[in-house]
Design a protein around this motif. Structure first.
Motif, PDB file in Angstrom:
ATOM      1  N   VAL A 217     -26.928   3.239   8.756  1.00 17.84           N
ATOM      2  CA  VAL A 217     -26.930   4.642   9.153  1.00 17.84           C
ATOM      3  C   VAL A 217     -28.363   5.102   9.415  1.00 17.84           C
ATOM      4  N   GLY A 218     -29.289   4.655   8.561  1.00 20.89           N
ATOM      5  CA  GLY A 218     -30.685   4.988   8.774  1.00 20.89           C
ATOM      6  C   GLY A 218     -31.220   4.490  10.107  1.00 20.89           C
ATOM      7  N   ARG A 219     -30.795   3.295  10.486  1.00 22.19           N
ATOM      8  CA  ARG A 219     -31.210   2.742  11.783  1.00 22.19           C
ATOM      9  C   ARG A 219     -30.622   3.575  12.923  1.00 22.19           C
ATOM     10  N   GLN A 220     -29.359   3.956  12.781  1.00 23.41           N
ATOM     11  CA  GLN A 220     -28.718   4.753  13.832  1.00 23.41           C
ATOM     12  C   GLN A 220     -29.395   6.101  13.993  1.00 23.41           C
ATOM     13  N   GLN A 221     -29.729   6.707  12.888  1.00 25.10           N
ATOM     14  CA  GLN A 221     -30.347   8.029  12.938  1.00 25.10           C
ATOM     15  C   GLN A 221     -31.781   7.976  13.419  1.00 25.10           C
TER      16      GLN A 221
END
Length: 223
Positions: A217-221
């Protein structure tokens, strides 16, 4: 496909047998001694050959079956054939390849997924959950995601290793791809603690669901 071609391929596989590779594979539950990069080179040369794939599979030899998976035509198999092939796949690597290179590409994937998820054979059930994790990631419409979380919450902690891994993957996929269920997915992962202490090399993502979810999720954000 001639008999000579079949025998030549078997001879080539036999010549690639390496005791050191076999020893390393046996530690992971696999029963072949062929370097997989070399196996893929053979598959690229042969290209798709369904008849040859069927003959290779019929040998019962794991290396031959791995090659069969790479050169077969997934859409040519019926559901009963695929069910039999899965149940015959005792080696972990063979099951992994069968799921990823054949089952995910067959039009029977959904029917088999539903039939396998509650199978008493943990290897078969794990394949059902692997197909479920794939569908969560690629085509979740129509899935009862809260219901899947209910089942994971109730069963994953005590599930046998391979099945537990596949259920955990489904849990992570739900948390990564569905913001409305992310808090619950994280909570389940944290309370159950499955794979929390799994040894993870540097610069690799941990399979522990909360760490996996937060990382992705951190990568996506951040993209």
């Amino acid at each position: 496909m001639t008999r000579a071609v079949f025998e030549a391929v078997l001879a080539e596989l036999s010549a690639l047998e390496d005791p050191n590779v076999r020893g390393a594979n046996q530690k992971r539950g696999d029963d072949h001694g062929v370097n997989l990069a070399r196996l893929r080179e053979i598959a690229r040369r042969l290209k798709t050959q369904q008849d040859l794939a069927l003959d290779l599979w019929a040998t019962g030899d794991t290396a031959a079956r791995l090659l069969a998976v790479l050169i077969c035509r997934p859409k040519d198999f019926g559901p009963d054939e695929l069910d039999t092939m899965l149940r015959e796949s005792r080696a972990p690597k063979l099951q992994d390849w069968l799921v990823n290179y054949v089952l995910k590409k067959t039009p029977h994937a959904e029917a088999l997924r539903l039939a396998w998820m509650a199978d008493p054979d943990e290897r078969v059930a794990s394949a059902g959950w692997e197909l479920t994790a794939d569908r969560v990631a690629r085509k979740p419409d129509g899935l009862d995601l809260p219901g899947l979380l209910d089942t994971i919450e109730a069963q994953m902690k005590d599930a046998p290793g391979r099945l537990q891994w596949s259920m955990n993957t489904t849990l992570a996929r739900i948390g990564i791809g569905h913001a409305d269920l992310r808090v619950r997915a994280l909570d389940i992962g944290e309370r159950l603690g499955v794979l929390k202490d799994y040894p993870t090399p540097p610069n690799c993502t941990s399979p522990y669901a909360p760490a996996w979810i937060n990382e992705m999720v951190g990568r996506q954000q951040g993209a």
